[in-house]
Each structure stands twice: as C-alpha cells, then as structure tokens.
Design a protein around this motif. Structure first.
Motif, PDB file in Angstrom:
ATOM      1  N   MET A  26      -9.581   6.503  -8.918  1.00  0.00           N
ATOM      2  CA  MET A  26     -10.402   6.275 -10.169  1.00  0.00           C
ATOM      3  C   MET A  26     -10.063   5.047 -10.666  1.00  0.00           C
ATOM      4  O   MET A  26      -9.011   4.434 -10.239  1.00  0.00           O
ATOM      5  CB  MET A  26     -10.063   7.452 -11.032  1.00  0.00           C
ATOM      6  N   GLY A  56     -22.473  15.710  -5.817  1.00  0.00           N
ATOM      7  CA  GLY A  56     -20.955  15.499  -5.448  1.00  0.00           C
ATOM      8  C   GLY A  56     -20.269  15.868  -6.902  1.00  0.00           C
ATOM      9  O   GLY A  56     -19.001  15.364  -6.954  1.00  0.00           O
ATOM     10  N   ALA A  57     -20.590  16.873  -7.564  1.00  0.00           N
ATOM     11  CA  ALA A  57     -19.979  16.707  -8.769  1.00  0.00           C
ATOM     12  C   ALA A  57     -18.631  17.477  -8.784  1.00  0.00           C
ATOM     13  O   ALA A  57     -17.862  17.150  -9.680  1.00  0.00           O
ATOM     14  CB  ALA A  57     -20.958  17.964  -9.592  1.00  0.00           C
ATOM     15  N   ASP A  59     -16.470  16.688  -6.624  1.00  0.00           N
ATOM     16  CA  ASP A  59     -15.663  15.709  -5.979  1.00  0.00           C
ATOM     17  C   ASP A  59     -15.344  14.531  -7.212  1.00  0.00           C
ATOM     18  O   ASP A  59     -14.104  13.779  -6.958  1.00  0.00           O
ATOM     19  CB  ASP A  59     -16.107  15.125  -4.944  1.00  0.00           C
ATOM     20  N   ASP A  60     -16.072  14.554  -8.219  1.00  0.00           N
ATOM     21  CA  ASP A  60     -15.977  13.403  -9.087  1.00  0.00           C
ATOM     22  C   ASP A  60     -14.712  13.698 -10.041  1.00  0.00           C
ATOM     23  O   ASP A  60     -14.420  14.863 -10.385  1.00  0.00           O
ATOM     24  CB  ASP A  60     -17.279  13.046  -9.599  1.00  0.00           C
ATOM     25  N   THR A  61     -14.324  12.607 -10.686  1.00  0.00           N
ATOM     26  CA  THR A  61     -13.492  12.909 -12.020  1.00  0.00           C
ATOM     27  C   THR A  61     -14.443  12.352 -13.326  1.00  0.00           C
ATOM     28  O   THR A  61     -14.754  11.083 -13.244  1.00  0.00           O
ATOM     29  CB  THR A  61     -12.216  12.056 -11.965  1.00  0.00           C
ATOM     30  N   GLU A  62     -14.691  13.276 -14.079  1.00  0.00           N
ATOM     31  CA  GLU A  62     -15.347  12.780 -15.477  1.00  0.00           C
ATOM     32  C   GLU A  62     -14.317  12.549 -16.589  1.00  0.00           C
ATOM     33  O   GLU A  62     -13.753  13.852 -16.863  1.00  0.00           O
ATOM     34  CB  GLU A  62     -16.596  13.713 -15.589  1.00  0.00           C
ATOM     35  N   GLY A  85     -17.615  18.073 -12.242  1.00  0.00           N
ATOM     36  CA  GLY A  85     -16.299  17.222 -11.848  1.00  0.00           C
ATOM     37  C   GLY A  85     -15.334  18.138 -11.314  1.00  0.00           C
ATOM     38  O   GLY A  85     -14.957  19.464 -11.788  1.00  0.00           O
ATOM     39  N   ARG A  86     -14.719  17.693 -10.239  1.00  0.00           N
ATOM     40  CA  ARG A  86     -13.461  18.220  -9.857  1.00  0.00           C
ATOM     41  C   ARG A  86     -12.719  18.188 -10.792  1.00  0.00           C
ATOM     42  O   ARG A  86     -11.865  19.333 -11.260  1.00  0.00           O
ATOM     43  CB  ARG A  86     -13.052  17.481  -8.687  1.00  0.00           C
ATOM     44  N   THR A 114     -11.614  23.350  -9.162  1.00  0.00           N
ATOM     45  CA  THR A 114     -12.110  22.397 -10.342  1.00  0.00           C
ATOM     46  C   THR A 114     -11.237  22.794 -11.423  1.00  0.00           C
ATOM     47  O   THR A 114     -10.753  24.096 -11.907  1.00  0.00           O
ATOM     48  CB  THR A 114     -13.625  22.560 -10.809  1.00  0.00           C
TER      49      THR A 114
END
Length: 256
Positions: A26, A56-57, A59-62, A85-86, A114
């Motif tokens: 990140m 890709g929700a 797999d992402d970091t939010e 988000g993951r 998640t």
C-alpha cells in the motif's frame, strides 16, 4: 514523509485483530492522509462514511482516517457502513470541548477472508461533554469485524457522559468479531459505560416467522435489518438511513 513510516504490526494495540498483511504494497503516504473536521462552537456537523464494494473490492485496502475537533456546545454526527475491501478500516480521533457531543453509528459486513473495522479514540477534554458510539457487525465465511474504541476523560472533564455499544452477529462458523473497549478516566464525577455481545440469529424468531409463512431468506433479512438498525437510530435523515440500510442489506444478499 512516507518513507519514514513503519507499517503497524499486531503488537500495536489498535491493530491487534486487523489484517496487517493487507497493508503490504500500500502507498505509505495514505497513513498521513488525515481528513480534518473542525466543528465550531455551537455548530452542528453531520456526515456519512461508506466503504462499499467495487471491482477487486476483496483485494484492496481501504483506509480512512479522520481527526475531529468539536467546539463548545457543538455536535458532530458520523454514520458509516464498511462493506468493501479485503481490509476496510475507518479510524476516528475526536476531541470534545465543553458541552460538546459526538455521535457515531457504524456497521461492518463481510465474508470470505475480509476484515472490516472501526477504530475510535474520543477525548473528553472539558466538562459536560457527551459521546455515544453504536457499532453493529454482521459477518460470515471467514470474515472478521472489529471495533476498537478508546475513551479518554481528563481530570477537569467533570460531568462527562460517554457510552459505547457493540454487538456482533455471526451468520456462519468461521466468522469472528472482536470488541476492545478502553476507558482512561481521571475525573471522578462522570458516567462512562460500554457493552459488547456476540451471537447468532435467533432460531426461535426464525421458527416463529416460518410458521407465519416467511421464507428463510425473508426471515434472515428482517432479523439482520433489525439488528443493524440500532446503529442508525440517531440518524434523523430518513432518506439517508434507508440508503445505508439498503446498502448493507444488498451486500448481505450478494454474498450469501
């Protein structure tokens, strides 16, 4: 600045139950990306925070970080849904002036592997301030929902009234929720309380609904709707409340 930032580990109290592996790769500058909210004395501020699924929700970091300063007699209300988000994480640091109020209503939802979490720190730094935090978590698969809430009451902050309420609902085995309330109180005339509970859907209620002709899917939706609705009781805008409820329920229906 970002080059000097070290990634957190589970040894850090605020990241104890988080998915720190999701932080790898990140952009570290995001750790310095704070949104500052200053509510002037006597004013009122309201906002809705949403982390929702997208391409890709999982797999992402939010990561959302907010610093909130609430002036004397002012009121700040934040309501949020974390459903993407993951790792989906909202951090809120609040400082309250005399007679100020902070209100938080939050919902986390997720399955698979998640992690969705609210992390708050509310500092009562003057007398007669109040705060109320209500967080509800619904998870399935191997999903994890977390609420880490800290309340600080300084010595001069007499007549503080602060409350936290967390409830977790596990729809499948393998899911988990964690609540870590922390209270640091140095004043002696205060009211501070917290409560946390974790459970599954009420089978007696589901059976009752089935005898009235409701399908298992309808019963589940109604029970979950009632469960997460607690988080939005203080949200006066009915349209916003319905929008957040619809987002949460649609996420649930898509994943199960």
């Amino acid at each position: 600045m970002s080059e000097s930032i070290l990634l957190p580990t589970r040894k850090d109290e605020a990241w104890r139950y988080s998915d720190v592996e999701a932080l790898q790769g990140m952009d570290l500058a995001r750790f310095d990306d704070w949104r500052d909210i200053d509510v002037p004395a006597g004013e009122r501020f309201h906002d809705v925070l949403v982390i929702e699924p997208g391409p890709g929700a999982n797999d992402d970091t939010e990561l959302r970080r907010l610093r909130v300063k609430v002036g004397a007699g002012a009121r700040c209300e934040l309501f949020g849904v974390i459903a993407g988000g993951r790792l989906g994480r909202i951090e809120i640091v609040v400082t309250l002036g005399e007679g100020a109020h902070f209100e938080l209503g939050g919902v986390t939802l997720g399955g698979r592997e998640t992690t969705r979490e609210f992390v708050t720190r509310v500092a009562h730094e003057a007398p007669h301030a109040t705060s109320n935090q209500v967080v509800r978590s619904v998870h399935w698969g191997k999903g994890t929902g977390n609420f880490l809430g800290r309340i600080d009451v300084v010595r001069d902050a007499q007549k503080t009234d602060a409350a936290q309420s967390f409830k977790g609902l596990l729809l499948e085995r393998g899911a988990s929720v964690n609540a870590v309330p922390q209270l640091e109180i140095f004043a002696d005339d205060v009211k501070c309380e917290h409560g946390a509970s974790v459970g599954q859907l009420d089978e007696a209620a589901r059976y009752y609904m089935a005898t009235r002709g409701l399908s298992p899917e309808q019963s589940r939706k109604l029970l979950v709707q009632a469960f997460i609705g607690d988080a939005f009781v203080a949200l006066a805008d009915e349209d916003e409340r319905e929008r957040l409820m619809a987002l949460a329920l649609s996420r649930l229906e898509q994943q199960l």
